[in-house]
Design a protein around this motif. Structure first.
Motif, PDB file in Angstrom:
ATOM      1  N   GLY A 179       0.650  -1.272   0.077  1.00  0.00           N
ATOM      2  CA  GLY A 179      -0.194  -0.157  -0.021  1.00  0.00           C
ATOM      3  C   GLY A 179       0.933   1.274   0.057  1.00  0.00           C
ATOM      4  O   GLY A 179       0.407   2.062  -0.692  1.00  0.00           O
ATOM      5  N   SER A 180       2.088   1.203   0.697  1.00  0.00           N
ATOM      6  CA  SER A 180       2.656   2.400   0.852  1.00  0.00           C
ATOM      7  C   SER A 180       3.976   2.608   0.223  1.00  0.00           C
ATOM      8  O   SER A 180       4.825   3.519   0.521  1.00  0.00           O
ATOM      9  CB  SER A 180       2.914   2.755   2.618  1.00  0.00           C
ATOM     10  N   VAL A 181       4.370   1.665  -0.457  1.00  0.00           N
ATOM     11  CA  VAL A 181       5.577   1.637  -1.227  1.00  0.00           C
ATOM     12  C   VAL A 181       5.567   2.367  -2.553  1.00  0.00           C
ATOM     13  O   VAL A 181       4.631   1.902  -3.518  1.00  0.00           O
ATOM     14  CB  VAL A 181       6.507   0.224  -1.298  1.00  0.00           C
ATOM     15  N   ASP A 182       6.405   3.325  -3.077  1.00  0.00           N
ATOM     16  CA  ASP A 182       6.334   3.849  -4.240  1.00  0.00           C
ATOM     17  C   ASP A 182       6.670   2.898  -5.698  1.00  0.00           C
ATOM     18  O   ASP A 182       7.427   2.074  -5.195  1.00  0.00           O
ATOM     19  CB  ASP A 182       7.482   4.984  -4.376  1.00  0.00           C
ATOM     20  N   MET A 183       5.847   2.939  -6.687  1.00  0.00           N
ATOM     21  CA  MET A 183       6.018   2.161  -7.614  1.00  0.00           C
ATOM     22  C   MET A 183       7.768   2.200  -8.097  1.00  0.00           C
ATOM     23  O   MET A 183       7.976   1.402  -8.651  1.00  0.00           O
ATOM     24  CB  MET A 183       5.195   2.557  -8.817  1.00  0.00           C
ATOM     25  N   GLU A 184       8.104   3.546  -7.952  1.00  0.00           N
ATOM     26  CA  GLU A 184       9.802   3.724  -8.463  1.00  0.00           C
ATOM     27  C   GLU A 184      10.569   2.964  -7.758  1.00  0.00           C
ATOM     28  O   GLU A 184      11.767   3.014  -8.430  1.00  0.00           O
ATOM     29  CB  GLU A 184       9.894   5.326  -8.654  1.00  0.00           C
ATOM     30  N   ILE A 185      10.346   2.230  -6.953  1.00  0.00           N
ATOM     31  CA  ILE A 185      11.198   1.354  -6.192  1.00  0.00           C
ATOM     32  C   ILE A 185      11.973   0.342  -7.193  1.00  0.00           C
ATOM     33  O   ILE A 185      12.991   0.006  -7.015  1.00  0.00           O
ATOM     34  CB  ILE A 185      10.618   0.775  -4.993  1.00  0.00           C
ATOM     35  N   PHE A 186      11.000   0.127  -8.347  1.00  0.00           N
ATOM     36  CA  PHE A 186      11.546  -0.795  -9.336  1.00  0.00           C
ATOM     37  C   PHE A 186      12.426  -0.123 -10.343  1.00  0.00           C
ATOM     38  O   PHE A 186      13.115  -0.665 -11.100  1.00  0.00           O
ATOM     39  CB  PHE A 186      10.517  -1.286 -10.047  1.00  0.00           C
ATOM     40  N   LYS A 187      12.405   1.188 -10.536  1.00  0.00           N
ATOM     41  CA  LYS A 187      12.944   1.985 -11.601  1.00  0.00           C
ATOM     42  C   LYS A 187      14.217   1.583 -12.417  1.00  0.00           C
ATOM     43  O   LYS A 187      14.464   1.472 -13.417  1.00  0.00           O
ATOM     44  CB  LYS A 187      12.655   3.377 -11.262  1.00  0.00           C
ATOM     45  N   ASN A 188      15.193   1.621 -11.351  1.00  0.00           N
ATOM     46  CA  ASN A 188      16.598   1.555 -11.777  1.00  0.00           C
ATOM     47  C   ASN A 188      16.825  -0.101 -12.022  1.00  0.00           C
ATOM     48  O   ASN A 188      18.182  -0.500 -12.158  1.00  0.00           O
ATOM     49  CB  ASN A 188      17.546   2.101 -10.878  1.00  0.00           C
ATOM     50  N   HIS A 189      15.880  -0.859 -11.692  1.00  0.00           N
ATOM     51  CA  HIS A 189      16.345  -2.563 -11.778  1.00  0.00           C
ATOM     52  C   HIS A 189      15.750  -3.280 -12.840  1.00  0.00           C
ATOM     53  O   HIS A 189      16.357  -4.166 -13.244  1.00  0.00           O
ATOM     54  CB  HIS A 189      15.809  -2.900 -10.361  1.00  0.00           C
ATOM     55  N   VAL A 190      14.580  -2.810 -13.282  1.00  0.00           N
ATOM     56  CA  VAL A 190      13.919  -3.606 -14.231  1.00  0.00           C
ATOM     57  C   VAL A 190      13.111  -2.779 -15.268  1.00  0.00           C
ATOM     58  O   VAL A 190      13.071  -1.665 -15.003  1.00  0.00           O
ATOM     59  CB  VAL A 190      12.857  -4.368 -13.595  1.00  0.00           C
ATOM     60  N   ASN A 250      -2.525   6.167  -8.828  1.00  0.00           N
ATOM     61  CA  ASN A 250      -1.142   6.408  -8.519  1.00  0.00           C
ATOM     62  C   ASN A 250      -0.436   6.200  -7.256  1.00  0.00           C
ATOM     63  O   ASN A 250      -1.259   5.918  -6.454  1.00  0.00           O
ATOM     64  CB  ASN A 250      -0.820   7.961  -9.258  1.00  0.00           C
ATOM     65  N   SER A 251       1.002   6.436  -7.123  1.00  0.00           N
ATOM     66  CA  SER A 251       1.353   6.149  -5.644  1.00  0.00           C
ATOM     67  C   SER A 251       0.711   7.088  -4.695  1.00  0.00           C
ATOM     68  O   SER A 251       0.605   6.507  -3.437  1.00  0.00           O
ATOM     69  CB  SER A 251       2.875   6.294  -5.924  1.00  0.00           C
ATOM     70  N   THR A 252       0.593   8.156  -4.967  1.00  0.00           N
ATOM     71  CA  THR A 252       0.094   9.282  -4.174  1.00  0.00           C
ATOM     72  C   THR A 252      -1.337   8.791  -3.611  1.00  0.00           C
ATOM     73  O   THR A 252      -1.615   8.955  -2.484  1.00  0.00           O
ATOM     74  CB  THR A 252       0.129  10.563  -4.536  1.00  0.00           C
ATOM     75  N   GLN A 253      -2.011   8.522  -4.651  1.00  0.00           N
ATOM     76  CA  GLN A 253      -3.486   8.167  -4.045  1.00  0.00           C
ATOM     77  C   GLN A 253      -3.515   6.781  -3.253  1.00  0.00           C
ATOM     78  O   GLN A 253      -4.319   6.414  -2.543  1.00  0.00           O
ATOM     79  CB  GLN A 253      -4.192   7.877  -5.438  1.00  0.00           C
ATOM     80  N   ARG A 254      -2.745   6.014  -3.959  1.00  0.00           N
ATOM     81  CA  ARG A 254      -2.509   4.552  -2.974  1.00  0.00           C
ATOM     82  C   ARG A 254      -2.050   4.610  -1.724  1.00  0.00           C
ATOM     83  O   ARG A 254      -2.531   4.114  -0.753  1.00  0.00           O
ATOM     84  CB  ARG A 254      -1.632   3.625  -3.657  1.00  0.00           C
ATOM     85  N   LYS A 255      -1.120   5.555  -1.440  1.00  0.00           N
ATOM     86  CA  LYS A 255      -0.646   5.829  -0.143  1.00  0.00           C
ATOM     87  C   LYS A 255      -1.579   6.435   0.957  1.00  0.00           C
ATOM     88  O   LYS A 255      -1.874   6.188   2.046  1.00  0.00           O
ATOM     89  CB  LYS A 255       0.726   6.684  -0.251  1.00  0.00           C
ATOM     90  N   GLN A 256      -2.477   7.298   0.391  1.00  0.00           N
ATOM     91  CA  GLN A 256      -3.392   7.926   0.943  1.00  0.00           C
ATOM     92  C   GLN A 256      -4.681   7.025   1.308  1.00  0.00           C
ATOM     93  O   GLN A 256      -5.338   6.955   2.455  1.00  0.00           O
ATOM     94  CB  GLN A 256      -4.106   9.322   0.140  1.00  0.00           C
ATOM     95  N   ILE A 257      -4.891   6.030   0.272  1.00  0.00           N
ATOM     96  CA  ILE A 257      -5.823   4.919   0.632  1.00  0.00           C
ATOM     97  C   ILE A 257      -5.376   3.913   1.622  1.00  0.00           C
ATOM     98  O   ILE A 257      -6.191   3.649   2.633  1.00  0.00           O
ATOM     99  CB  ILE A 257      -6.282   4.392  -0.735  1.00  0.00           C
ATOM    100  N   HIS A 258      -4.287   3.641   1.726  1.00  0.00           N
ATOM    101  CA  HIS A 258      -3.324   2.938   2.599  1.00  0.00           C
ATOM    102  C   HIS A 258      -3.645   3.682   4.004  1.00  0.00           C
ATOM    103  O   HIS A 258      -3.971   2.879   5.035  1.00  0.00           O
ATOM    104  CB  HIS A 258      -1.921   2.771   2.387  1.00  0.00           C
TER     105      HIS A 258
END
Lengths: 254, 254
Positions: free
Chosen positions: B90-101, B154-162
């Motif tokens: 719920g609270s982790v940004d999608m971009e955690i994957f960005k530099n890896h895949v 998006n990540s902001t909305q998802r974090k807010q919903i979490h």
């Protein structure tokens, strides 16, 4: 058997309808507001009045479903000592009737009632207390007619259950209002939280609430807790509540 | 299409079962605990491993259903850049994957999962976010197979919903634990609060939570509030919470 209901609010309305639906005669509704008394009386087909002096003197049982503050003065002004008098309040001592009438008790339906929201009264627990065994039997007879979930509880137990009800109902509903605001602030509908709310309530039929506890506070996940506190920075009171409840959850799980 | 699930906890278990029930092939479960990986793999009929180097390289999608803290290090250690990688947090940004895949996203099932409590996955809202439109379509295809309630966030909305979910689920459940303790302290069963809990959750399908709010704080009933504070005197933290939440409810209703 004839019943008079003093009050026409949420509890009075749901109780009157449940009694009526089970063929118990309600002869009269009293309310300070004539319009409100008439509205309820029309639904259940009874007489109505907004004058204390016109309250029927022939009923067997008088149900007081009014605000706690109004109770004593109306008990004092109705002088029908040999009928049964009961109130429906969670936190008012049964002995409020003591010096005024001979037979009395409490008939507390443990539920959240909103006038426009129908509910299944058969499931509503009714907590009964009475001045004497004859009155108790009489109250159980009525209670068992409208509900499948009736039990004896003294005033101390009932007050404790009322306090518990504030937590599981009123405070829980407050958490829903916060959730609704947060969802709408992020342009998402409160509707997407409803399956979660339903499952949270449903889970405790299968697990103890302690075992059902999940979330960042349970795991003591400080990273998320801190992010959430930052997100609540514009609402310091919510931020404080978030922190305090999280602390309590963590202590409980430990 | 082949799927690997990284994780074997509550979310991984419910997700794996839901995918399996809808005939989506899960080729492998990875978990640090071999026993836990094997248990879940046995349920859904897949391969399993507890070694990162043995994670299958042939899958189309890798689901990461693990604790937030463990996410980054495992993303870094799995080097399969051209598959789709999604987390379920719920609270982790999608971009955690960005530099890896190259293809990545989020597949967040908004629900409270306890391993032993079955639930109807079709009702679980799934919040989808993706690095690109092809990945997004692919994730929606899977999400729509297991749930009837999928939406883009998006990540902001998802974090807010979490954050909202913490209030409506985790904090609500905490209120249930308090209610259970109070009921049991007065020698009554927690069971008698369950119809009230169910109705409180049900009401918000008919009324807004703000309109559904009842109780002493709503009416600013200082007499009962003070009695309740006295009853909580041996538990100062609960007493403080009671007062603060009551204040918030009163302000909200005003």
């Amino acid at each position: 058997m004839e019943i008079v209901i003093i009050g026409s609010g949420n509890v009075a309305t749901h109780l009157a309808k449940a009694l009526r639906a089970n063929n118990i005669t309600i002869s009269q509704i009293y309310s300070r507001s004539l319009e409100s008394a008439q509205n309820l009386a029309n639904i259940i087909g009874s007489d109505f009045t907004n004058s204390v002096s016109k309250i029927s003197r022939k009923a067997d049982i008088y149900f007081y479903a009014i605000t706690d503050d109004a109770l004593l003065s109306i008990i004092e002004s109705i002088d029908i000592p040999n009928a049964i008098h009961v109130h429906t309040a969670g936190s008012v001592d049964m002995e409020i009737f003591k010096n005024h009438v001979n037979y009395y008790g409490v008939f507390y339906p443990l539920q959240t009632f909103s006038r426009t929201k129908e509910l299944h009264f058969k499931d509503v627990p009714i907590l009964i207390e009475a001045s004497d065994i004859v009155t108790e039997n009489q109250l159980f007879k009525i209670a068992n007619t409208v509900s499948e979930n009736c039990l004896k509880a003294n005033s101390t137990q009932r007050k404790q259950i009322h306090l518990a009800a504030v937590f599981v109902c009123n405070f829980t509903n407050y958490m829903y209002t916060v959730g609704a605001d947060l969802a709408e602030n992020s342009s998402l509908s409160f509707d997407i939280l409803k399956p979660l709310i339903a499952e949270t309530a449903n889970k405790i039929n299968f697990l103890t609430p302690k075992d059902a506890q999940t979330g960042p506070a349970t795991r003591n996940d400080k990273k998320i807790i801190n992010e959430h506190l930052i997100m609540l920075e514009t609402e310091p009171e919510l931020q404080k509540l978030y922190l305090e409840i999280s602390d309590q959850i963590y202590k409980m799980k430990k």
